[in-house]
Design a protein around this motif. Structure first.
Motif, PDB file in Angstrom:
ATOM      1  N   ALA A  81       4.270   9.910  -2.091  1.00 52.35           N
ATOM      2  CA  ALA A  81       2.825  10.296  -1.666  1.00 52.35           C
ATOM      3  C   ALA A  81       1.818   9.945  -2.678  1.00 52.35           C
ATOM      4  O   ALA A  81       2.176  10.030  -3.992  1.00 52.35           O
ATOM      5  N   LEU A  82       1.139   9.364  -2.308  1.00 51.41           N
ATOM      6  CA  LEU A  82      -0.191   8.570  -3.168  1.00 51.41           C
ATOM      7  C   LEU A  82      -1.363   9.477  -3.272  1.00 51.41           C
ATOM      8  O   LEU A  82      -1.724  10.119  -2.028  1.00 51.41           O
ATOM      9  N   SER A  83      -1.757   9.690  -4.292  1.00 49.22           N
ATOM     10  CA  SER A  83      -3.396  10.305  -4.410  1.00 49.22           C
ATOM     11  C   SER A  83      -4.341   9.541  -3.727  1.00 49.22           C
ATOM     12  O   SER A  83      -3.992   8.171  -3.407  1.00 49.22           O
ATOM     13  N   PRO A  84      -5.312   9.941  -3.293  1.00 46.88           N
ATOM     14  CA  PRO A  84      -6.456   9.101  -2.933  1.00 46.88           C
ATOM     15  C   PRO A  84      -7.080   7.799  -3.796  1.00 46.88           C
ATOM     16  O   PRO A  84      -7.032   6.893  -3.364  1.00 46.88           O
ATOM     17  N   GLU A  85      -6.795   8.312  -5.077  1.00 47.01           N
ATOM     18  CA  GLU A  85      -7.345   7.234  -6.074  1.00 47.01           C
ATOM     19  C   GLU A  85      -6.112   6.274  -6.073  1.00 47.01           C
ATOM     20  O   GLU A  85      -6.625   4.787  -6.022  1.00 47.01           O
ATOM     21  N   ALA A  86      -4.885   6.532  -6.022  1.00 40.24           N
ATOM     22  CA  ALA A  86      -3.820   5.358  -6.035  1.00 40.24           C
ATOM     23  C   ALA A  86      -3.978   4.800  -4.852  1.00 40.24           C
ATOM     24  O   ALA A  86      -3.455   3.410  -4.883  1.00 40.24           O
ATOM     25  N   TYR A  87      -4.384   5.376  -3.644  1.00 45.98           N
ATOM     26  CA  TYR A  87      -4.278   4.565  -2.317  1.00 45.98           C
ATOM     27  C   TYR A  87      -5.165   3.589  -2.358  1.00 45.98           C
ATOM     28  O   TYR A  87      -5.178   2.480  -2.084  1.00 45.98           O
ATOM     29  N   GLU A  88      -6.449   4.142  -2.897  1.00 46.36           N
ATOM     30  CA  GLU A  88      -7.659   2.956  -2.931  1.00 46.36           C
ATOM     31  C   GLU A  88      -7.276   1.777  -3.899  1.00 46.36           C
ATOM     32  O   GLU A  88      -7.651   0.774  -3.633  1.00 46.36           O
ATOM     33  N   ALA A  90      -4.224   0.722  -4.650  1.00 41.99           N
ATOM     34  CA  ALA A  90      -3.329  -0.128  -3.803  1.00 41.99           C
ATOM     35  C   ALA A  90      -4.046  -1.179  -2.806  1.00 41.99           C
ATOM     36  O   ALA A  90      -3.976  -2.344  -2.442  1.00 41.99           O
ATOM     37  N   VAL A  91      -5.090  -0.497  -1.950  1.00 43.39           N
ATOM     38  CA  VAL A  91      -5.821  -1.295  -0.907  1.00 43.39           C
ATOM     39  C   VAL A  91      -6.557  -2.384  -1.798  1.00 43.39           C
ATOM     40  O   VAL A  91      -6.606  -3.529  -1.308  1.00 43.39           O
ATOM     41  N   ASN A  92      -7.171  -2.073  -2.645  1.00 44.94           N
ATOM     42  CA  ASN A  92      -7.970  -3.114  -3.502  1.00 44.94           C
ATOM     43  C   ASN A  92      -7.004  -4.198  -4.178  1.00 44.94           C
ATOM     44  O   ASN A  92      -7.339  -5.411  -4.184  1.00 44.94           O
ATOM     45  N   TYR A  93      -5.850  -3.697  -4.672  1.00 46.96           N
ATOM     46  CA  TYR A  93      -4.861  -4.663  -5.228  1.00 46.96           C
ATOM     47  C   TYR A  93      -4.404  -5.644  -4.007  1.00 46.96           C
ATOM     48  O   TYR A  93      -4.325  -6.876  -4.050  1.00 46.96           O
ATOM     49  N   LYS A 106      -1.274  -5.791 -12.899  1.00 45.18           N
ATOM     50  CA  LYS A 106       0.099  -5.069 -13.046  1.00 45.18           C
ATOM     51  C   LYS A 106       0.622  -5.222 -14.654  1.00 45.18           C
ATOM     52  O   LYS A 106       0.964  -4.112 -14.989  1.00 45.18           O
ATOM     53  N   THR A 107      -0.099  -5.933 -15.358  1.00 43.19           N
ATOM     54  CA  THR A 107       0.105  -5.963 -16.624  1.00 43.19           C
ATOM     55  C   THR A 107      -0.535  -5.003 -17.376  1.00 43.19           C
ATOM     56  O   THR A 107      -0.037  -4.123 -17.895  1.00 43.19           O
ATOM     57  N   ILE A 108      -1.676  -4.789 -16.912  1.00 44.09           N
ATOM     58  CA  ILE A 108      -2.639  -3.712 -17.540  1.00 44.09           C
ATOM     59  C   ILE A 108      -1.981  -2.287 -17.173  1.00 44.09           C
ATOM     60  O   ILE A 108      -1.969  -1.370 -18.115  1.00 44.09           O
TER      61      ILE A 108
END
Length: 118
Positions: A81-88, A90-93, A106-108
């Motif tokens: 389960a991803l938080s909205p911030e984590a989902y955003e 991932a989409v930007n990644y 990924k390093t950061i």
């Protein structure tokens, strides 16, 4: 070689059909198929489409989940389960085109999560 889940679904269809004293011919006619196709479904030789699974369940008067009774769900990893911030994030990644840019992100993140754990 048939997939184990296809074999399991076929076995469940056969058992449910037999309990209701429905022949392969009757089930086939109800689904617009030949009894040979029902035989192939029941052996797991041919996969059953989602719409046919639904039709079989309705015809036999069972929940569609009954056709999957006994299937192992532990073989599939559960979704995180991803938080909205984590989902955003991932989409930007995924929108990054540069492999170097993806590696930098990924390093950061790895460095930052290591700092938090320490």
């Amino acid at each position: 070689m048939p997939d184990p889940v296809d074999i399991l679904v076929g076995r469940n269809v056969r058992q449910l059909r037999a309990r209701r004293r429905v022949s392969q011919l009757e089930l086939g006619e109800a689904l617009g198929l030949t009894f040979q196709q029902i035989q192939k479904y029941e052996k797991g030789t041919n996969r059953v489409s989602a719409s046919k699974l639904h039709q079989i369940a309705v015809f036999l008067g069972v929940e569609i989940s009954a056709l999957f009774e006994g299937a192992e769900t532990s073989q599939f990893p559960s979704k995180v389960a991803l938080s909205p911030e984590a989902y955003e994030l991932a989409v930007n990644y995924d929108r990054l085109h540069s492999p170097a840019g993806k590696e930098a992100v990924k390093t950061i993140l790895t460095l930052m999560s290591a700092e938090k754990a320490a």
